[in-house]
Design an enzyme around this catalytic site. Structure first.
Site, mmCIF file in Angstrom:
data_model
loop_
_atom_site.group_PDB
_atom_site.id
_atom_site.type_symbol
_atom_site.label_atom_id
_atom_site.label_comp_id
_atom_site.label_asym_id
_atom_site.label_seq_id
_atom_site.Cartn_x
_atom_site.Cartn_y
_atom_site.Cartn_z
ATOM 1 N N ASP A 138 -63.086 -14.410 21.259
ATOM 2 C CA ASP A 138 -63.034 -12.962 21.049
ATOM 3 C C ASP A 138 -62.623 -12.672 19.606
ATOM 4 O O ASP A 138 -61.512 -13.049 19.213
ATOM 5 C CB ASP A 138 -61.980 -12.442 22.045
ATOM 6 N N ASP A 167 -64.034 -2.641 25.850
ATOM 7 C CA ASP A 167 -63.477 -3.112 27.123
ATOM 8 C C ASP A 167 -63.715 -2.130 28.278
ATOM 9 O O ASP A 167 -63.528 -0.924 28.142
ATOM 10 C CB ASP A 167 -61.973 -3.330 26.994
HETATM 11 C C1 GLA Z 1 -59.985 -8.072 24.287
HETATM 12 C C2 GLA Z 1 -61.086 -8.455 25.269
HETATM 13 C C3 GLA Z 1 -60.525 -8.434 26.685
HETATM 14 C C4 GLA Z 1 -59.339 -9.398 26.782
HETATM 15 C C5 GLA Z 1 -58.297 -9.003 25.758
HETATM 16 C C6 GLA Z 1 -57.159 -10.026 25.694
HETATM 17 O O1 GLA Z 1 -59.567 -6.758 24.458
HETATM 18 O O2 GLA Z 1 -62.161 -7.583 25.158
HETATM 19 O O3 GLA Z 1 -61.524 -8.816 27.614
HETATM 20 O O4 GLA Z 1 -59.785 -10.711 26.564
HETATM 21 O O5 GLA Z 1 -58.865 -8.940 24.449
HETATM 22 O O6 GLA Z 1 -56.165 -9.629 24.803
#
Ligand code: GLA
Length: 414
Positions: free
Chosen positions: A164, A225
């Site tokens: 990520d 998200d």
């Molecule tokens: C980002 C991702 C989420 C999760 C968080 C963890 O927001 O999009 O799916 O993995 O980080 O901190």
């Protein structure tokens, strides 16, 4: 229609031959990594940073006991906050000694012992998302440590890496370089590892939406998200509801193919009380799951599998719907008709059948219709994938659809 059935059947048969060729005599061919959308469970949507080895192990147990493993959910992915906030003296990652005292390999061994596969979260930059948001200490990202970290993951038996970006820094080109470096580092370990990336967080426009990551990752997040809500109205900005995400993902259907999937984020089926959102109704959860199946999205459950109510288990274990998702053509459904908020989706399947979704985005029950022109069929047998009811039909496909509901049919031409 009959012609496309024959064509599909021929392509499938040829694909079978191609897969079989490289295997040595008597050895079954290894399935390609992520030949169909990955299925599993991830800790983030329900638990955030509140994780430890006992919770993860009990979730693996529950995936088995609930029948989800046997329905296809394979990967148990530990999201952010699993690691020691400090690398060891030699620069290696290790699990947080307080919450994962047995170490990550032991957790991976436990997961494998249950007939499941093991996944972890990491970032290509310096801080994980929780570290960047000051929800977790340290700076333990893989930037500059890619090859060593990939070897560590492989030595722990990692089968899935969620990677990520999670930094405001970096152009699209920087992201392409960063994600490619880890792709190559994973490949160099020789272990098949599903590679899931997110180029979106802290960036606008979202580079997971703008750029096609085929060839770099197996799946790439297309949106910000998800939260357990039907709609926020946000244009690819945090937080996103189920229908906001569908609207972004619909424009990217051409990218989906075996081995690469648009990732509209993890499932919120059975997830309640997050950041002020009470959670989806059962009807909305069924629609969410069915739409993710139609979109050939990864099916990564995010609920507390140990304590799900029967209706949530029925949704997640619906094998007819899972079969839509796991079809070997891996086509993402096309939106073939959108009369405002009454939408018709169509997904061709490898056996020549088609799956039709009627999605009612309004606040009241409606009768929705897919016309014979949209179906490409006049005479057909329709299987309702939520009730299992099979009917012979001709002409338009009509169904009563509840508010925020999806009716799903698999149609076989006759
Ligand atoms: C980002 C991702 C989420 C999760 C968080 C963890 O927001 O999009 O799916 O993995 O980080 O901190």
């Amino acid at each position: 229609m009959r012609r496309s059935f024959v064509l599909a059947a021929t392509v499938t048969a040829l694909a079978g031959i191609c897969v079989a060729l490289p295997a040595e005599a008597g050895t079954p061919a290894e399935p390609a990594t992520a030949a169909t959308p990955p299925m599993g469970w991830n800790s983030w949507n329900s638990f955030g940073c509140e994780i430890d080895e006992n919770k993860i192990k009990s979730m693996a147990d529950a995936l088995v006991a609930s029948g989800m493993r046997d329905a296809g959910y394979q990967y148990v992915v530990i999201d952010d906050c699993w690691f020691d906030p400090n690398r060891t003296a030699d620069g290696s990652l290790r699990g947080d000694p307080k919450r994962f005292p047995s170490g990550m390999k032991a957790v991976g061994d436990y997961v494998h012992g249950k007939g499941l596969k093991f996944g972890l979260y990491q970032v290509p930059t310096e801080k994980t998302c929780a570290q960047r948001n000051n929800a977790y200490p340290g700076e333990t990202g893989s930037g500059g440590h890619e090859h060593a970290d990939a070897r560590t993951f492989a030595s722990w038996g990692v089968d899935y890496l969620k990677y990520d970006w999670c930094s405001p820094a970096g152009t699209l080109d920087d992201q392409i370089r960063g994600f490619t470096t880890m792709r190559d580092a994973l490949a160099a370990t020789g272990r098949p590892i599903v590679y899931s990336i997110n180029a979106n967080s802290y960036h606008f426009p979202k580079n997971g939406q703008v750029h096609d990551w085929n060839g770099i990752a197996h799946l790439s997040r297309t949106t910000e998200d998800i939260k357990p809500v039907w709609k926020t109205g946000n244009p690819n900005e945090y937080p996103m509801g189920v229908t906001d995400i569908i609207d972004i993902n619909n424009a990217l259907t051409e990218r989906a193919k075996p081995g690469y999937y648009n990732d509209p984020d993890m499932l919120e089926v059975g997830v309640y009380d997050v950041e002020g959102y009470p959670g989806l109704t059962d009807t909305e959860a069924r629609a969410h799951f069915g739409m993710w199946a139609l979109m050939s999205a990864p099916l990564i459950a995010g609920n507390d599998v140990r304590a799900m109510k029967p209706e949530i288990s029925r949704i997640l274990n619906n094998r007819d719907v899972i079969a839509v998702n796991q079809d070997s053509l891996a086509r993402q459904a096309d939106l073939v008709d959108s009369q405002g908020t009454a939408q018709v989706y169509r997904k061709p399947m490898a056996d020549g059948s088609i799956v039709v979704g009627l999605l009612n985005r309004t606040e009241t029950a409606r009768d929705l219709t897919a016309t014979t022109a949209q179906l490409g069929l006049d005479e057909y047998t329709a299987r309702d994938l939520h009730t299992g009811e099979v009917t012979g039909r001709s002409g338009d496909l009509k169904a009563a659809v509840p508010a925020h509901g999806l009716q799903l049919f698999r149609l076989y031409g006759s």
